[in-house]
Design an enzyme around this catalytic site. Structure first.
Site, mmCIF file in Angstrom:
data_model
loop_
_atom_site.group_PDB
_atom_site.id
_atom_site.type_symbol
_atom_site.label_atom_id
_atom_site.label_comp_id
_atom_site.label_asym_id
_atom_site.label_seq_id
_atom_site.Cartn_x
_atom_site.Cartn_y
_atom_site.Cartn_z
ATOM 1 N N LYS A 1 0.872 -1.086 -0.152
ATOM 2 C CA LYS A 1 0.017 -0.025 -0.221
ATOM 3 C C LYS A 1 0.919 1.305 -0.230
ATOM 4 O O LYS A 1 0.413 2.317 -0.502
ATOM 5 C CB LYS A 1 -0.883 -0.213 1.300
ATOM 6 C CG LYS A 1 -1.901 -1.150 1.047
ATOM 7 C CD LYS A 1 -3.329 -0.504 1.027
ATOM 8 C CE LYS A 1 -4.365 -1.844 0.559
ATOM 9 N NZ LYS A 1 -4.315 -3.067 1.539
ATOM 10 N N GLU B 1 -9.998 6.153 2.739
ATOM 11 C CA GLU B 1 -10.783 5.317 3.540
ATOM 12 C C GLU B 1 -9.813 4.340 3.802
ATOM 13 O O GLU B 1 -8.801 3.943 3.379
ATOM 14 C CB GLU B 1 -11.793 4.770 2.415
ATOM 15 C CG GLU B 1 -11.308 3.710 1.485
ATOM 16 C CD GLU B 1 -10.214 4.120 0.618
ATOM 17 O OE1 GLU B 1 -10.088 5.300 0.278
ATOM 18 O OE2 GLU B 1 -9.456 3.190 -0.032
ATOM 19 N N SER C 1 1.698 -9.769 -0.939
ATOM 20 C CA SER C 1 1.353 -8.368 -0.730
ATOM 21 C C SER C 1 1.693 -7.887 0.777
ATOM 22 O O SER C 1 1.781 -6.548 0.898
ATOM 23 C CB SER C 1 -0.113 -8.436 -0.945
ATOM 24 O OG SER C 1 -0.684 -9.039 -0.118
HETATM 25 C C1 LIG Z 1 -5.003 -4.301 1.401
HETATM 26 C C2 LIG Z 1 -4.453 -5.398 1.074
HETATM 27 C C3 LIG Z 1 -4.748 -6.081 0.122
HETATM 28 C C4 LIG Z 1 -5.957 -6.026 -0.918
HETATM 29 O O1 LIG Z 1 -5.878 -4.968 -1.449
HETATM 30 P P1 LIG Z 1 -5.672 -4.623 -3.284
HETATM 31 O O2 LIG Z 1 -5.953 -3.556 -3.604
HETATM 32 O O3 LIG Z 1 -6.319 -6.153 -3.730
HETATM 33 O O4 LIG Z 1 -4.223 -5.298 -3.288
HETATM 34 C C5 LIG Z 1 -3.952 -7.374 -0.186
HETATM 35 N N1 LIG Z 1 -3.009 -7.760 0.689
HETATM 36 C C6 LIG Z 1 -2.524 -6.822 1.640
HETATM 37 C C7 LIG Z 1 -1.594 -7.134 2.686
HETATM 38 C C8 LIG Z 1 -3.374 -5.631 2.133
HETATM 39 O O5 LIG Z 1 -3.068 -4.847 3.101
#
Ligand SMILES: *Cc1c(COP(=O)(O)O)cnc(C)c1O
Length: 396
Positions: free
Chosen positions: A87, A109, A376
């Site tokens: 993010k 948000e 992620s």
């Molecule tokens: C917010 C988040 C997601 C999901 O958001 P995307 O916009 O689909 O990437 C996935 N993994 C983590 C660790 C997150 O914080």
């Protein structure tokens, strides 16, 4: 690839009230002006490298590869970024853009709090005022992230409309933005909402896929055969996929949250269970009832329980360029535990959805195939919930 007015096939667009039109036009013009500006790009690059810790590692998961006995598995380590997820890439990009536009105030948000924390972080770094809108239900579930945001000087506002969760926080942010456009930028957290947000967020996350390509060529002398990522709104996935869309030999797989199963009502698998609709300023697929009322969604992963998906994913789904599979809570929790033990890496429960699919396909693939899965985020935030899932109560 974005068509005029931000269409991806028939998806995307700008379905917004007149009161927001000027704001998105101003944003579109600013983005077009700065996205190729050498000073802007150099400043963003310096922040990504020097503050967020890019480029992130491409890690060969040797033990996992040996254990599964098929394709070679690499992890793209977005969990090693500052604040522990992808993010921050988007938050830095948009905050820098907002500053160039002369904005002094950010609103955002957040659902689980990850995007709120990333926004609060860049606001502190850049000396900007920051307000985060968060469902009251989520504030209670994610008290630690509320504390983090406040610690960094952000004001957190509880949203008690609807189900008091992420979709209501997005709606509230859009309302707040219409009230105060002159000095305020809405720092949207995923590749969704009205044009130009899906394109802006994708571009700021596309460093992920560009690095995957460079790092894979350096290590293996070629591009990967598969790129796999989890999908909430879809930003880490589209960031991972973007570079490869014009390389048809690279298979792209997005992993949605099936929750308790796509044959139940407790699911968040938009492409596997949803239908075409218009919500939050865009045309795309949504979990909704036969009257177009947005359905309450469920997943063990707070980061994936959004009832829609970004318009570019809807288009990649329609054209068949990417495949979207649904992963249940059970499968994701198994993968969360598996990676922890196999590699000593605790993944975010969101990322564990992508790992779970890799665990399904890798054993049947030849050993010379290469899979890159985007990790992620890191899983520290999920440990208490995972323990609870297994019937153990630990103190947070
Ligand atoms: C917010 C988040 C997601 C999901 O958001 P995307 O916009 O689909 O990437 C996935 N993994 C983590 C660790 C997150 O914080």
């Amino acid at each position: 690839m974005t068509n005029p007015r931000g269409r991806f096939g028939d998806h995307g667009g700008q379905y917004i009230p007149e009161t927001l039109m000027n704001a998105v036009i101003e944003l579109e013009e600013a983005y077009d002006r700065f996205k190729d500006d050498p000073d802007f790009k150099a400043e963003l690059r310096a922040l990504l490298n020097g503050y967020a810790n890019r480029p992130s590692l491409l890690y060969f998961a040797e033990r996992m590869t040996e254990d599964l006995g098929g394709a070679k598995i690499y992890l793209k380590r977005e969990d090693l970024n500052h604040t522990g997820a992808h993010k921050i890439n988007n938050a830095l990009g948009q905050a820098l853009l907002a500053k160039r536009m002369g904005k002094t105030r950010l609103i955002a948000e957040t659902g689980a709090g990850q995007h709120g924390v990333a926004t609060a972080t860049v606001a502190a770094l850049m000396g900007m005022e920051c307000h985060v809108y968060m469902g009251v239900e989520d504030m209670e579930r994610q008290a630690l992230n509320v504390y983090r945001m406040r610690l960094m000087g952000t004001e957190v506002h509880g949203v008690d409309s609807g189900t008091g969760t992420l979709k209501d926080a997005v709606s509230e942010c859009m309302r707040e933005w219409t009230k105060r456009i002159a000095d305020t930028h809405y720092l949207l957290g995923s590749c969704m909402g009205p044009h130009p947000f899906p394109t802006i967020v994708r571009d700021f996350q596309a460093f992920i896929g560009q690095e995957i390509a460079d790092q894979c060529i350096e290590r293996e002398g070629r591009l990967p055969d598969y790129v796999v990522a989890c999908v909430g709104g879809g930003s880490n996935a589209i960031g991972s996929f973007h570079h490869f869309i014009d390389h048809p030999e690279v298979k792209l797989i997005g992993c949605e949250a099936a929750g308790r199963g796509i044959d139940t009502f407790e699911t968040a698998a938009t492409l596997n269970t949803g239908s075409l609709g218009i919500f939050h300023g865009m045309k795309s697929y949504f979990c909704q009832d036969e009257y177009g009322q947005i359905a309450p969604v469920y997943s063990i992963s707070a980061g994936l329980d959004y009832p829609g998906i970004g318009p570019e994913h809807a288009w990649l789904h329609d054209t068949g360029r990417a495949q979207y599979v649904a992963i249940t809570d059970d499968e994701a929790v198994d993968a969360f535990e598996y990676l922890s033990r196999a590699e000593g890496i605790i993944p975010a429960i969101e990322s564990a959805h992508a790992l779970a699919h890799v665990m399904k396909i890798a054993p049947d693939l030849p050993r010379d195939q290469i899979i890159v899965v985007t990790l992620s985020g890191r899983g520290d935030k999920d440990c208490a919930a995972m323990a609870r899932y297994r019937g153990e109560d630990i103190n947070e």
